[in-house]
Write an enzyme that holds these catalytic residues in place. Sequence first.
Site, PDB file in Angstrom:
ATOM      1  N   MET A 113       0.823  -1.106  -0.126  1.00 24.48           N
ATOM      2  CA  MET A 113       0.035   0.039  -0.148  1.00 24.48           C
ATOM      3  C   MET A 113       0.792   1.200  -0.079  1.00 24.48           C
ATOM      4  O   MET A 113       0.347   2.390  -0.590  1.00 24.48           O
ATOM      5  CB  MET A 113      -1.048  -0.161   1.240  1.00 24.48           C
ATOM      6  CG  MET A 113      -2.013  -1.128   1.452  1.00 24.48           C
ATOM      7  SD  MET A 113      -2.890  -1.267  -0.456  1.00 24.48           S
ATOM      8  CE  MET A 113      -4.089   0.042  -0.071  1.00 24.48           C
ATOM      9  N   TYR A 114       2.032   1.227   0.815  1.00 29.20           N
ATOM     10  CA  TYR A 114       2.672   2.487   0.674  1.00 29.20           C
ATOM     11  C   TYR A 114       3.337   2.605  -0.931  1.00 29.20           C
ATOM     12  O   TYR A 114       3.342   3.753  -1.239  1.00 29.20           O
ATOM     13  CB  TYR A 114       4.047   2.244   1.488  1.00 29.20           C
ATOM     14  CG  TYR A 114       5.207   3.275   1.386  1.00 29.20           C
ATOM     15  CD1 TYR A 114       5.029   4.474   1.744  1.00 29.20           C
ATOM     16  CD2 TYR A 114       6.425   2.960   0.539  1.00 29.20           C
ATOM     17  CE1 TYR A 114       5.990   5.439   1.345  1.00 29.20           C
ATOM     18  CE2 TYR A 114       7.443   3.695   0.190  1.00 29.20           C
ATOM     19  CZ  TYR A 114       7.180   5.266   0.703  1.00 29.20           C
ATOM     20  OH  TYR A 114       8.191   6.000   0.420  1.00 29.20           O
ATOM     21  N   SER A 115       3.899   1.538  -1.421  1.00 32.04           N
ATOM     22  CA  SER A 115       4.411   1.850  -2.701  1.00 32.04           C
ATOM     23  C   SER A 115       3.575   2.179  -3.727  1.00 32.04           C
ATOM     24  O   SER A 115       3.677   3.042  -4.525  1.00 32.04           O
ATOM     25  CB  SER A 115       5.021   0.572  -3.216  1.00 32.04           C
ATOM     26  OG  SER A 115       6.118  -0.091  -2.256  1.00 32.04           O
ATOM     27  N   SER A 118       0.470   3.778  -2.990  1.00 31.09           N
ATOM     28  CA  SER A 118       0.189   5.099  -3.042  1.00 31.09           C
ATOM     29  C   SER A 118       1.420   6.062  -3.619  1.00 31.09           C
ATOM     30  O   SER A 118       0.856   7.043  -4.116  1.00 31.09           O
ATOM     31  CB  SER A 118       0.347   5.469  -1.468  1.00 31.09           C
ATOM     32  OG  SER A 118       1.473   5.371  -0.639  1.00 31.09           O
TER      33      SER A 118
END
Length: 370
Positions: A170-172, A174
């Site tokens: 989810m970080y990447s 986003s």
Amino acid sequence: MGLLLGRYGIGRILVFNDIYKNKKIFLTGHTGFKGSWLALWLTQLGAKVCGYSLAPNTTPSMYDVLDIGSKIEKNIIGDILNYSFLEKSILDFEPDVVFHLAAQSLVRYSYSEPILTYKTNVIGSLNVLEAARKCKSVKAFVNVTTDKCYENKEINIGYKEDDPMGGYDMYSSSKGCVEIMSSSYKRCFLQKDNTYALATARAGNVIGGGDWALDRLIPDCIRAINGNEKIEIRNPISVRPWQYVLEPLSGYLLLGEKLLTEGKKYAEGFNFGPNEDSVLRVLDVVQKIINLYGKGEVVINKKDNLHEAALLMLNIDKAKKVLNWTPAYTSEQAIENTVEWYKHFYARDIDIFEFTLKQISDYSKNITWG
């Protein structure tokens, strides 16, 4: 605020063509690891910095250790999700340049907080872009994302700026969204001559003194060594483009200079990473840290099955060719500088603020392209 030269000040070293002297800089994320380093460096370059960020989320923190809040022109503790307060803060300060670093930047944390990660990274970034557009003084905007914004196929080739965006976690993903949004935002709102020049900067696996974030390799090593505990690593053969903290920051600053002096000619995405010989396995990095400390023991502990990329590299040919930027330090120098900072901090044998200025000064002397 004047130049904070101290014993090791860099005011005598001309870098970035002195473009930041007396410029007003709005810096989001100034309480974070990279943000604190950038705030201090900008101040050394003669800039008037307004920092805008949440309070630091680690104890200790680089921001508190160096008392960054007292070193800059204006210190605002605020949330980029609070649009009205953010817009007022930018309008009141009337900056020339915006450096946007504020983010939820931890891969593993994004698994437990996916909504917060997307709100902060996507909507928060959009808020900063919009607030800056309302402020007519803004001429340049450097939007910092990550090397993890690419759709990582884990192949032994560095990703180029025109490769597809993506991201497994989810970080990447986003940050991939932020890249796509930034491109769309430029086409929709920043085509006229009186709008600011927007560029994105992609870097990752940054190391240096003053990082105490959880689930990051270097801070985890430092905590274990100083706590006389074993260093636990999950993926010893994972490969990353390790780089010293001042490397990508120098890229951001150079990009900001180009945007200020030549405008939208440089309003694109740029990778800032190490040379290929500085791409190392996790285990190699840990062993170098243990050797430099003279103590420590590493153990492999796959305590969960959260996905983490095994291989990630960046192609930095564009930054070299278009910006004339190139890394100044090898991975060995990056690790040595990082360990030296922490050793002095925990030994309390020197003034760590003065030593941080020295590391900035030493790096500036090694820049060949500024």
